[in-house]
Design a protein around this motif. Sequence first.
Motif, PDB file in Angstrom:
ATOM      1  N   ALA A 151      -1.201  -0.842   8.880  1.00 15.25           N
ATOM      2  CA  ALA A 151      -0.143  -2.143   9.504  1.00 15.25           C
ATOM      3  C   ALA A 151       1.060  -1.961   9.470  1.00 15.25           C
ATOM      4  O   ALA A 151       1.785  -2.388  10.189  1.00 15.25           O
ATOM      5  N   PHE A 152       1.874  -1.367   8.468  1.00 20.41           N
ATOM      6  CA  PHE A 152       2.895  -1.146   8.187  1.00 20.41           C
ATOM      7  C   PHE A 152       3.534   0.224   8.641  1.00 20.41           C
ATOM      8  O   PHE A 152       4.714   0.878   8.413  1.00 20.41           O
ATOM      9  N   LEU A 153       2.826   1.099   9.356  1.00 20.16           N
ATOM     10  CA  LEU A 153       2.889   2.106  10.023  1.00 20.16           C
ATOM     11  C   LEU A 153       4.212   2.284  10.884  1.00 20.16           C
ATOM     12  O   LEU A 153       5.041   3.062  10.790  1.00 20.16           O
ATOM     13  N   ALA A 154       4.317   1.132  11.373  1.00 24.66           N
ATOM     14  CA  ALA A 154       5.880   1.265  12.462  1.00 24.66           C
ATOM     15  C   ALA A 154       6.952   0.521  11.726  1.00 24.66           C
ATOM     16  O   ALA A 154       8.023   1.239  12.126  1.00 24.66           O
ATOM     17  N   ALA A 155       6.804   0.263  10.748  1.00 22.59           N
ATOM     18  CA  ALA A 155       8.123  -0.055  10.003  1.00 22.59           C
ATOM     19  C   ALA A 155       8.461   0.936   8.925  1.00 22.59           C
ATOM     20  O   ALA A 155       9.669   1.324   8.719  1.00 22.59           O
ATOM     21  N   PHE A 156       7.553   1.685   8.435  1.00 20.24           N
ATOM     22  CA  PHE A 156       7.709   2.810   7.452  1.00 20.24           C
ATOM     23  C   PHE A 156       6.657   3.961   7.904  1.00 20.24           C
ATOM     24  O   PHE A 156       6.089   4.076   7.135  1.00 20.24           O
ATOM     25  N   PRO A 157       7.147   4.644   8.780  1.00 17.99           N
ATOM     26  CA  PRO A 157       6.252   5.749   9.289  1.00 17.99           C
ATOM     27  C   PRO A 157       6.099   6.804   8.330  1.00 17.99           C
ATOM     28  O   PRO A 157       4.819   7.003   8.088  1.00 17.99           O
TER      29      PRO A 157
ATOM     30  N   LEU B  31       2.244   8.888   4.272  1.00 15.93           N
ATOM     31  CA  LEU B  31       1.849   9.627   3.112  1.00 15.93           C
ATOM     32  C   LEU B  31       1.002   8.714   2.240  1.00 15.93           C
ATOM     33  O   LEU B  31      -0.007   9.311   1.523  1.00 15.93           O
ATOM     34  N   MET B  32       1.121   7.541   2.283  1.00 16.32           N
ATOM     35  CA  MET B  32       0.064   6.504   1.391  1.00 16.32           C
ATOM     36  C   MET B  32      -1.583   6.642   2.054  1.00 16.32           C
ATOM     37  O   MET B  32      -2.447   6.691   1.363  1.00 16.32           O
ATOM     38  N   VAL B  33      -1.562   6.405   3.384  1.00 22.91           N
ATOM     39  CA  VAL B  33      -2.683   6.607   3.970  1.00 22.91           C
ATOM     40  C   VAL B  33      -3.371   8.118   3.478  1.00 22.91           C
ATOM     41  O   VAL B  33      -4.627   7.925   3.353  1.00 22.91           O
TER      42      VAL B  33
END
Length: 69
Positions: free
Chosen positions: A35-41, A46-48
Amino acid sequence: MTNSSDVDGGYSADGLAGRIAAVLAALVSAVVNVAFLAAFPVGSSLMVLLDIVVIWAVIVRGREMKSDY
């Protein structure tokens, strides 16, 4: 003397409940990070990736523990 079912609350000795909880926590973390991929790619990616590695490790280690007994 206590037997193992008294100590672990009735769960099996292979830690199934703990492994399920770990996989669910990593899965929720992965979904939130997508969900936060667009804000913090970079950070989210890395977290995924880390969540996927954790899920893989927990599942593989669970199979190893089951085959040892």
